[in-house]
Design an enzyme around this catalytic site. Structure first.
Site, short mmCIF file in Angstrom:
data_model
loop_
_atom_site.label_atom_id
_atom_site.label_comp_id
_atom_site.label_asym_id
_atom_site.label_seq_id
_atom_site.Cartn_x
_atom_site.Cartn_y
_atom_site.Cartn_z
N TYR A 193 15.53 -52.87 73.60
CA TYR A 193 14.95 -53.08 72.26
C TYR A 193 16.04 -52.98 71.19
CZ TYR A 193 11.96 -52.06 68.18
OH TYR A 193 11.35 -52.07 66.95
N SER B 167 15.48 -53.47 63.12
CA SER B 167 15.07 -52.05 63.22
C SER B 167 16.30 -51.18 63.09
CB SER B 167 14.42 -51.80 64.59
OG SER B 167 14.28 -50.42 64.83
N1 NAD Z 1 6.30 -49.67 63.37
C1 NAD Z 1 7.54 -49.23 63.36
O1 NAD Z 1 7.80 -48.01 63.27
C2 NAD Z 1 8.70 -50.19 63.42
C3 NAD Z 1 9.99 -49.72 63.16
C4 NAD Z 1 11.07 -50.60 63.19
C5 NAD Z 1 10.85 -51.93 63.48
N2 NAD Z 1 9.59 -52.37 63.74
C6 NAD Z 1 9.43 -53.80 64.05
O2 NAD Z 1 8.42 -54.35 63.22
C7 NAD Z 1 7.83 -55.46 63.87
C8 NAD Z 1 6.33 -55.30 63.88
O3 NAD Z 1 6.01 -54.11 64.60
P1 NAD Z 1 4.66 -53.30 64.38
O4 NAD Z 1 5.01 -51.88 64.39
O5 NAD Z 1 3.90 -53.89 63.26
O6 NAD Z 1 3.95 -53.59 65.79
P2 NAD Z 1 2.55 -54.22 66.19
O7 NAD Z 1 2.43 -54.04 67.67
O8 NAD Z 1 1.47 -53.69 65.31
O9 NAD Z 1 2.75 -55.77 65.87
C9 NAD Z 1 3.47 -56.61 66.70
C10 NAD Z 1 2.69 -57.90 66.85
O10 NAD Z 1 3.49 -58.83 67.60
C11 NAD Z 1 2.63 -59.50 68.49
N3 NAD Z 1 3.40 -60.03 69.63
C12 NAD Z 1 3.92 -59.34 70.67
N4 NAD Z 1 4.53 -60.17 71.51
C13 NAD Z 1 4.39 -61.42 70.99
C14 NAD Z 1 4.80 -62.70 71.41
N5 NAD Z 1 5.46 -62.88 72.57
N6 NAD Z 1 4.48 -63.77 70.64
C15 NAD Z 1 3.77 -63.61 69.50
N7 NAD Z 1 3.38 -62.42 69.04
C16 NAD Z 1 3.67 -61.33 69.79
C17 NAD Z 1 1.60 -58.47 68.92
O11 NAD Z 1 0.43 -59.08 69.45
C18 NAD Z 1 1.37 -57.71 67.62
O12 NAD Z 1 0.30 -58.25 66.86
C19 NAD Z 1 8.46 -55.52 65.25
O13 NAD Z 1 9.53 -56.44 65.23
C20 NAD Z 1 8.98 -54.11 65.45
O14 NAD Z 1 10.06 -54.08 66.36
C21 NAD Z 1 8.50 -51.53 63.72
#
Ligand code: NAD
Length: 266
Positions: A159, A146
């Site tokens: 985080y 991120s």
């Molecule tokens: N959405 C954003 O703006 C953004 C920005 C930068 C980075 N990210 C990163 O992208 C990735 C996905 O995020 P997202 O926004 O799609 O979120 P999201 O919440 O839609 O997806 C995350 C998924 O991870 C699963 N999860 C959580 N803990 C878990 C565990 N212990 N074991 C297995 N699965 C687990 C959740 O059930 C969920 O389905 C993450 O690493 C997040 O940090 C997201």
């Protein structure tokens, strides 16, 4: 050969694939010919992603922070498909009880810090540990980091620290296994408009984020999926140990840009 066949005959594991970015990546890998193991803590959402992919997908319920569950998830993938070519380690804990309490460091609950590290960082390490031995030359790993791992903020230090560590883990993994033809890169998204992000972000917060960017549009999960699948594909055969930022230019400029945008100047 068309782009749709980049992962023909390949097998990919995507963690956190039950929603958001992970789901979009799992769908894109499958659309390009891969057989995909959809790993998520949430059983119903993993099953939903697998159903969206259709016949060949495997839904696996696992907590990425628990080594025995990681081992079992990898074993289930091998049992179903007989090989493994791609790991996309993407799961992160974004719950209200953990991410939502990752606020001022002075008040940090150590349990919040530890859970963030064990899911976001240890989870990636465990999947690397258990998948690299199964990969052959051409194998590829992509971690979801991120921009929070690059820049400071007034909250989410746990985080951001975990996401920064993933960039280092990327370089170490690339260096350790490069001689075997296995690559490792990470992606560092800024705001990505997943369904959850759309639901929780107020118009004011969206406007702040828009002012931080240089491009007009926020990134969608499919934009990240395009980058992740590129990095995992043979088209990126010369790229390893790198973190690629995908943020609409949020980190491309001096802070004055955002201040001027917020003040309504161009
Ligand atoms: N959405 C954003 O703006 C953004 C920005 C930068 C980075 N990210 C990163 O992208 C990735 C996905 O995020 P997202 O926004 O799609 O979120 P999201 O919440 O839609 O997806 C995350 C998924 O991870 C699963 N999860 C959580 N803990 C878990 C565990 N212990 N074991 C297995 N699965 C687990 C959740 O059930 C969920 O389905 C993450 O690493 C997040 O940090 C997201």
């Amino acid at each position: 050969m068309g782009r749709a066949l980049r992962f023909s005959g390949r097998v990919a594991i995507v963690t956190g694939a039950g929603s958001g970015i992970g789901r979009a990546c799992a769908l894109r890998f499958a659309a390009e010919g891969a057989r995909v193991a959809v790993v998520d803590l949430n059983e119903a959402s993993a099953a939903e992603t697998a159903a969206l992919i259709g016949g060949t997908a495997l839904a696996v319920t696992a907590d990425v922070s628990q080594e025995e569950e990681v081992r079992a998830a990898v074993a289930a993938t091998i049992e179903a498909y007989g090989r493994l070519d791609v790991l996309h380690s993407n799961a992160a804990v974004l719950s209200r009880s953990v991410y939502g309490r990752d606020l001022d460091l002075v008040d940090m609950d150590v349990a919040v810090w530890d859970r963030t590290m064990e899911v976001n960082l240890r989870g990636a390490m465990l999947f690397i540990k258990h998948t690299v031995p199964l990969m052959t030359a051409g194998g590829a790993i992509v971690l979801t980091s991120s921009v929070s791992g690059l820049l400071g903020d007034t909250d989410h230090a746990a985080y951001g620290s975990a996401k920064a560590a993933l960039m280092s883990l990327t370089r170490y993994t690339a260096t350790m296994y490069g001689s075997r033809g296995i690559r490792c890169n990470s992606v560092a998204p800024g705001l990505v408009l997943t369904d959850i992000a759309r639901a929780v972000m107020t118009p004011g917060r969206l406007a702040e984020k828009a002012a931080e960017r240089v491009l007009p549009d926020a990134c969608e999960p499919e934009d990240v999926a395009a980058l992740v699948t590129f990095l995992a594909s043979g088209e990126a055969r010369c790229i390893t140990g790198q973190t690629i930022v995908i943020d609409g230019g949020t980190t491309a400029h001096r802070p004055e840009h955002a201040i001027r945008q917020a003040n309504g100047a161009s």
